[in-house]
Enzyme design. Structure first.
Site, short mmCIF file in Angstrom:
data_model
loop_
_atom_site.label_atom_id
_atom_site.label_comp_id
_atom_site.label_asym_id
_atom_site.label_seq_id
_atom_site.Cartn_x
_atom_site.Cartn_y
_atom_site.Cartn_z
N PHE A 12 -5.63 5.73 0.14
CA PHE A 12 -4.71 4.59 0.06
C PHE A 12 -4.84 3.95 -1.31
O PHE A 12 -5.95 3.82 -1.84
CB PHE A 12 -5.05 3.52 1.11
CG PHE A 12 -4.75 3.92 2.51
CD1 PHE A 12 -3.48 3.74 3.05
CD2 PHE A 12 -5.74 4.48 3.32
CE1 PHE A 12 -3.21 4.10 4.36
CE2 PHE A 12 -5.47 4.85 4.62
CZ PHE A 12 -4.19 4.66 5.14
N ILE A 26 -7.17 0.61 10.73
CA ILE A 26 -8.28 1.57 10.73
C ILE A 26 -9.55 0.88 10.19
O ILE A 26 -9.47 -0.07 9.42
CB ILE A 26 -7.95 2.84 9.91
CG1 ILE A 26 -7.63 2.52 8.45
CG2 ILE A 26 -6.83 3.62 10.59
CD1 ILE A 26 -7.43 3.74 7.56
N TYR A 60 0.82 -1.21 0.00
CA TYR A 60 0.00 0.00 0.00
C TYR A 60 0.85 1.26 0.00
O TYR A 60 2.05 1.23 0.29
CB TYR A 60 -0.93 0.02 1.22
CG TYR A 60 -0.19 0.23 2.53
CD1 TYR A 60 0.02 1.50 3.05
CD2 TYR A 60 0.34 -0.86 3.22
CE1 TYR A 60 0.72 1.68 4.23
CE2 TYR A 60 1.04 -0.68 4.39
CZ TYR A 60 1.23 0.59 4.90
OH TYR A 60 1.93 0.78 6.06
N PHE A 103 2.36 9.52 3.59
CA PHE A 103 2.72 9.39 5.00
C PHE A 103 3.18 7.97 5.35
O PHE A 103 3.81 7.77 6.38
CB PHE A 103 1.57 9.82 5.93
CG PHE A 103 0.30 9.02 5.77
CD1 PHE A 103 0.15 7.81 6.40
CD2 PHE A 103 -0.72 9.50 4.97
CE1 PHE A 103 -1.01 7.07 6.25
CE2 PHE A 103 -1.89 8.76 4.81
CZ PHE A 103 -2.03 7.55 5.45
N ASP A 104 2.88 7.00 4.49
CA ASP A 104 3.32 5.63 4.75
C ASP A 104 3.25 4.83 3.46
O ASP A 104 2.33 5.03 2.66
CB ASP A 104 2.44 4.98 5.82
CG ASP A 104 3.07 3.73 6.42
OD1 ASP A 104 4.26 3.46 6.15
OD2 ASP A 104 2.37 3.02 7.17
N TYR A 108 -8.36 7.93 11.44
CA TYR A 108 -7.80 8.25 12.76
C TYR A 108 -8.60 9.30 13.52
O TYR A 108 -8.21 9.71 14.60
CB TYR A 108 -6.34 8.67 12.62
CG TYR A 108 -5.46 7.54 12.15
CD1 TYR A 108 -5.01 6.56 13.04
CD2 TYR A 108 -5.10 7.41 10.81
CE1 TYR A 108 -4.23 5.50 12.61
CE2 TYR A 108 -4.31 6.35 10.38
CZ TYR A 108 -3.88 5.41 11.29
OH TYR A 108 -3.11 4.36 10.86
#
Length: 188
Positions: free
Chosen positions: A113, A70, A39, A50-51, A96
């Site tokens: 995502f 999540i 992902y 961010f990731d 979040y």
């Protein structure tokens, strides 16, 4: 790319299929609740990543429905099949929320995502039909990763070749212009 599907009925989790899975691909079930995913997560507001698992080519594994990720992921991944790639937009209440996840994810952030469902597996200790099936699954996973890496490498090579060709054309034009100016005024 397909149309966005509202998985929650309130616009909280939207899924758009980017790449379809093969028709005979498996999906997560009660007997195959462990999922492996690739992902990349970005902030909807800024597009900032961010990731990601793409930088180090890792796989993220978790069990669906246990609250270890999540809410949006628990909802969306249940609708996917192995090999499928989807864009999932998650409103804050399915991500979040008001707390965010400092320092990378601010409060009340909508997240985007791109997720690939790589594999579905049984829980540890559950029986899988045989060790050879598991070995075949792992070999297939390895082959898919190698093919993806080779494809990325080939795309990179093509981009570099295109850059070199463009630079050569520009240089040839510059050389041609230089050559045109050399003989002027000598015949007068």
């Amino acid at each position: 790319m397909g149309d966005a599907i509202d998985l929650t009925g309130d616009g909280g989790v939207l899924k758009t299929v980017i790449k379809q899975a093969k028709p005979d691909a498996v999906a997560p079930t009660e007997s195959l609740p462990l999922v492996d995913v690739h992902y990349e997560g970005t902030l909807a507001e800024t597009g900032e990543v961010f990731d990601t698992t793409h930088e180090d080519n890792t796989i993220f594994s978790f069990e669906l429905g246990k609250g270890s990720v999540i809410k949006a992921w628990d909802i969306a991944l249940k609708t996917m099949k192995v090999g499928e790639v989807a864009k999932i937009i998650c409103k804050p209440e399915y991500a979040y929320g008001a707390a965010g996840s400092p320092p990378d994810i601010p409060a009340n952030a909508t997240l985007v995502f791109e997720v690939e469902l790589v594999a579905c597996r049984p829980r540890k200790g559950s029986s899988i039909s045989s060790v050879s099936d598991e070995r075949a699954r792992l070999d297939e996973l390895k082959k898919q990763r190698e093919m993806a890496a080779a494809s990325k490498e080939e795309e990179k090579k093509k981009r570099e070749e295109a850059k070199a060709a463009a630079a050569a054309r520009v240089q040839a034009k510059l050389d041609a212009k230089k050559g045109q100016g050399k003989g002027k005024g000598k015949g007068k």
